[in-house]
Scaffold this active site. Structure first.
Site, PDB file in Angstrom:
ATOM      1  N   ASP A  16       0.663  -1.092  -0.075  1.00 33.30           N
ATOM      2  CA  ASP A  16      -0.009  -0.009   0.006  1.00 33.30           C
ATOM      3  C   ASP A  16       1.036   1.383  -0.101  1.00 33.30           C
ATOM      4  OD1 ASP A  16      -1.923  -1.745   0.306  1.00 33.30           O
ATOM      5  OD2 ASP A  16      -2.810  -1.355   2.213  1.00 33.30           O
ATOM      6  N   ASP A  54      -4.387  -0.869  -1.777  1.00 33.00           N
ATOM      7  CA  ASP A  54      -5.858  -0.687  -1.041  1.00 33.00           C
ATOM      8  C   ASP A  54      -6.975  -0.013  -2.145  1.00 33.00           C
ATOM      9  OD1 ASP A  54      -6.659  -1.226   1.482  1.00 33.00           O
ATOM     10  OD2 ASP A  54      -6.940   0.992   2.176  1.00 33.00           O
ATOM     11  N   HIS A  56     -10.672   0.862  -2.642  1.00 28.71           N
ATOM     12  CA  HIS A  56     -11.994   0.864  -1.944  1.00 28.71           C
ATOM     13  C   HIS A  56     -13.105   1.525  -3.096  1.00 28.71           C
ATOM     14  CE1 HIS A  56     -10.532  -0.321   1.612  1.00 28.71           C
ATOM     15  NE2 HIS A  56      -9.776   0.669   1.817  1.00 28.71           N
ATOM     16  N   HIS A  60     -17.465   3.029   1.156  1.00 28.57           N
ATOM     17  CA  HIS A  60     -16.941   1.631   1.619  1.00 28.57           C
ATOM     18  C   HIS A  60     -17.212   1.349   3.194  1.00 28.57           C
ATOM     19  CE1 HIS A  60     -13.574  -1.175   2.934  1.00 28.57           C
ATOM     20  NE2 HIS A  60     -14.168  -1.808   1.920  1.00 28.57           N
ATOM     21  N   HIS A 100     -10.314   6.913   1.760  1.00 22.65           N
ATOM     22  CA  HIS A 100      -8.965   6.984   1.389  1.00 22.65           C
ATOM     23  C   HIS A 100      -9.081   5.747   0.123  1.00 22.65           C
ATOM     24  CE1 HIS A 100      -9.419   3.813   4.213  1.00 22.65           C
ATOM     25  NE2 HIS A 100      -8.499   2.978   3.456  1.00 22.65           N
ATOM     26  N   LYS A 125      -6.970  -4.884  -3.107  1.00 21.70           N
ATOM     27  CA  LYS A 125      -7.673  -5.441  -1.810  1.00 21.70           C
ATOM     28  C   LYS A 125      -8.545  -4.188  -1.317  1.00 21.70           C
ATOM     29  CE  LYS A 125      -4.051  -4.298   1.356  1.00 21.70           C
ATOM     30  NZ  LYS A 125      -4.761  -3.295   1.949  1.00 21.70           N
ATOM     31  N   CYS A 170      -1.928  -2.747   7.551  1.00 20.58           N
ATOM     32  CA  CYS A 170      -1.924  -3.685   6.618  1.00 20.58           C
ATOM     33  C   CYS A 170      -0.642  -4.648   6.521  1.00 20.58           C
ATOM     34  CB  CYS A 170      -2.110  -2.918   5.297  1.00 20.58           C
ATOM     35  SG  CYS A 170      -3.968  -2.555   5.012  1.00 20.58           S
TER      36      CYS A 170
END
Ligand code: VGL
Ligand code: ZN
Length: 224
Positions: A16, A54, A56, A60, A100, A125, A170
């Site tokens: 990330d 990351d 989203h 989310h 984010h 993810k 993470c």
């Protein structure tokens, strides 16, 4: 000092390293930019490098703003003594964050200062609206695999080194999951930075130790 020489059955995971997690971003991690040169240098020692992102959708479940005035609440909102909001969900406790790494936005881009052209996979993810995924292996419901373990096994990779953001979320969750899935799992501590919420670093340190994850310095990496 014990030295580590990456081999063809090792991979470096760079977790990330996205604009939103670096200074100026929506969920900036202190000092996140300072680890970029070290990650670039370490990745040159690895034949196999895997990046995560990351990723989203808007609204989310991990976004604090997504729950205000929801007509059908997705969980029970609780304020912690430290003044944070967390959400109690059937799958456990979910921290809430500012919006984010929204799919397709500039903040979700990998940082342009990463120079790892030989990276072999970018694993996204957290793309399911109702489940967060700190770990690159297993979503936060602890039941939904991302497919990364299968990818690595199929390619004969057995030992994983972790870098990136954030140490206490993470990176740490990924390293613990990797160890639980049978990979040798090593965190390169100086190539990570933590969000550092109250208690979050102690909690991840305990989880890493319990899972048998080693923590090393990048100074211990030698060319293979
Ligand atoms: C992360 C909080 C929310 C991370 C991702 O990459 O550590 N932390 N989403
Ligand atoms: Zn996230």
């Amino acid at each position: 000092m014990t030295f580590w020489s990456p081999t063809s059955t090792d991979a470096l995971l760079v977790i990330d390293m996205q604009r939103d997690f670096l200074p100026g971003g929506a969920l900036a991690v202190n000092g996140g930019d300072t680890i970029l040169p070290g990650i670039n240098a370490a990745s040159a020692r690895f034949e196999h490098v895997i990046l995560t992102q990351d990723w989203h959708p808007r609204g989310h479940i991990s976004f604090a703003g997504a729950h205000a005035g929801e007509s059908a609440p997705r969980g029970t909102l609780v304020s912690t003594p430290e003044g944070r909001s967390i959400l109690h969900l059937p799958y456990g406790i979910q921290e809430l964050w500012p919006d984010h790494c929204i799919q397709g936005t500039a903040g979700a881009e990998l940082h342009h200062g990463l120079t790892i052209p030989h990276a072999e996979l970018i694993l996204r993810k957290g793309f399911r609206k109702q489940i967060d995924s700190y770990s690159a292996f297993m979503e936060n419901d602890r039941q939904t695999p991302t497919g990364l373990a299968g990818y690595l096994r199929e390619r004969g990779i057995t030992r994983l080194f972790f870098s990136g953001l954030a140490y206490d979320f993470c990176v740490g969750f990924s390293a613990v999951a990797a160890a639980q899935l049978g990979f040798q799992s090593i965190v390169i501590e100086d190539l990570t930075r933590a969000v550092d919420l109250p208690g979050s670093i102690q909690a991840i340190n305990a989880a890493l130790a319990a899972a048998g994850v080693l923590r090393i310095s990048s100074a211990a990496l030698r060319s293979g």
